[in-house]
Design a protein around this motif. Sequence first.
Motif, PDB file in Angstrom:
ATOM      1  N   GLN A   1       0.812  -1.215   0.000  1.00  0.00           N
ATOM      2  CA  GLN A   1       0.000   0.000   0.000  1.00  0.00           C
ATOM      3  C   GLN A   1       0.848   1.268   0.000  1.00  0.00           C
ATOM      4  OE1 GLN A   1      -3.322   0.336  -0.305  1.00  0.00           O
ATOM      5  NE2 GLN A   1      -3.537  -1.872  -0.545  1.00  0.00           N
ATOM      6  N   ASN A   2       1.951   1.258   0.717  1.00  0.00           N
ATOM      7  CA  ASN A   2       2.832   2.439   0.744  1.00  0.00           C
ATOM      8  C   ASN A   2       3.449   2.685  -0.625  1.00  0.00           C
ATOM      9  OD1 ASN A   2       2.419   2.979   3.501  1.00  0.00           O
ATOM     10  ND2 ASN A   2       4.028   1.549   4.107  1.00  0.00           N
TER      11      ASN A   2
ATOM     12  N   HIS B   1       0.798   4.177  -2.839  1.00  0.00           N
ATOM     13  CA  HIS B   1       0.603   5.588  -2.480  1.00  0.00           C
ATOM     14  C   HIS B   1       1.720   6.451  -3.059  1.00  0.00           C
ATOM     15  CE1 HIS B   1       1.186   9.152   0.134  1.00  0.00           C
ATOM     16  NE2 HIS B   1      -0.144   9.195   0.100  1.00  0.00           N
ATOM     17  N   ASP B   2       2.961   5.980  -2.939  1.00  0.00           N
ATOM     18  CA  ASP B   2       4.098   6.738  -3.463  1.00  0.00           C
ATOM     19  C   ASP B   2       4.025   6.874  -4.986  1.00  0.00           C
ATOM     20  OD1 ASP B   2       5.067   6.976  -0.902  1.00  0.00           O
ATOM     21  OD2 ASP B   2       6.565   5.368  -1.096  1.00  0.00           O
TER      22      ASP B   2
ATOM     23  N   VAL C   1       1.280   6.994  -6.793  1.00  0.00           N
ATOM     24  CA  VAL C   1       0.248   7.994  -7.098  1.00  0.00           C
ATOM     25  C   VAL C   1       0.830   9.401  -6.968  1.00  0.00           C
ATOM     26  CG1 VAL C   1      -1.968   8.983  -6.388  1.00  0.00           C
ATOM     27  CG2 VAL C   1      -1.667   6.489  -6.424  1.00  0.00           C
ATOM     28  N   GLU C   2       1.566   9.629  -5.901  1.00  0.00           N
ATOM     29  CA  GLU C   2       2.179  10.945  -5.684  1.00  0.00           C
ATOM     30  C   GLU C   2       3.207  11.248  -6.773  1.00  0.00           C
ATOM     31  OE1 GLU C   2       1.110  13.156  -3.413  1.00  0.00           O
ATOM     32  OE2 GLU C   2      -0.426  11.622  -3.101  1.00  0.00           O
TER      33      GLU C   2
ATOM     34  N   ASP D   1      -6.210  -2.744  -5.977  1.00  0.00           N
ATOM     35  CA  ASP D   1      -5.691  -1.641  -5.169  1.00  0.00           C
ATOM     36  C   ASP D   1      -5.099  -0.524  -6.025  1.00  0.00           C
ATOM     37  OD1 ASP D   1      -6.448  -2.870  -2.811  1.00  0.00           O
ATOM     38  OD2 ASP D   1      -4.510  -3.847  -2.499  1.00  0.00           O
TER      39      ASP D   1
ATOM     40  N   SER E   1      -6.699   3.316  -6.437  1.00  0.00           N
ATOM     41  CA  SER E   1      -5.897   4.485  -6.076  1.00  0.00           C
ATOM     42  C   SER E   1      -5.779   5.494  -7.207  1.00  0.00           C
ATOM     43  CB  SER E   1      -4.496   4.033  -5.635  1.00  0.00           C
ATOM     44  OG  SER E   1      -4.570   3.216  -4.484  1.00  0.00           O
TER      45      SER E   1
END
Length: 323
Positions: free
Chosen positions: A91-92, A95-96, A98-99, A148, A152
């Motif tokens: 998940q991390n 998230h990274d 996406v950023e 996932d 996202s």
Amino acid sequence: MFCLLLALAGILYVGYKLFQHQRGKTIIENTNNRHVLITGCDSGFGNELARLLDKRGVPVFAACLTEKGTAELKKHTSSRLRVLQLDVTDQNSIHDSVEFVKRHLPKSSGLWGLVNNAGLQILYAPLEFHSHEAIQKCISVNLLGSIDVTKSFLPLLRKAKGRLVFISSDSAIIDWPCRAPYVISKVGLEALAECLRRELYHVGVTSSTIQPGPFKTSIVDPNEMKSTLQRAFDSVDEEVQQFYGQNWLNKIKESFSGIPGIQYEDLSPVTNAMYHALFSVMPKRRYRCGLVCEYYFYPISLLPGWFNTWYWKMSPPPDAKRT
């Protein structure tokens, strides 16, 4: 009256198919302004697609799992292509990613395409040989990872009214014995794509699946398949070993040697299908890639279930008998 309605339905169906075929040849304009993210670019279809899009001027975010894959891809692509590391089960990491994409997208721009390509096959063997960890890893990468990642990136895809592409398999057509976790993950992808078609219909995001037949990629390596099967056989209970027996094991391992002979080395039918799904004015719901998949696996899958069960049955252990 019934025959007339049937004939009319047939004419309408053929007419629609001809319209779809002709309309599908039209590619949207300004592909060099439409950003695409591809997962699993270390090798295989993802790697080939990243290179293809880069050559055609499409801005690509190529997600690799390993540093080696990242370095190799950079050697063969332009500076326009951006490479990032992504573990679809973390998940991390998602998230990274996406950023990262947000930082490098033009201001007020969305993501045009997301190609969920990352996948693996842990083991070719009966379910009894699959450990809990092996089953979990297969489904986590192939199915849950795609869920996932898609979830996202949906806000960015909605913003662009873009395209979702899922790399499925002929395993979504044929329920292969000895590949249960893999088959489950690919059938799940097909269901995910269908659900998202309905959920995103009014926001303009399309969803397509690609069903490659037997193409030569790192996901199917005969030598690696033999090794993993042997390790799995050695680790199961003695009762299971005795039921299947050494002769059965050797026969299955020998069958792996014939795999390269039926694999297509040219991956372009798959990458061309992916390109069409991303940039055609009228993308298809699903693409069956390769003559074997289109004209052998698919027609047989339409036959009665009892026939498919008999036709695709696993080679039985010596002492196995039907009651």
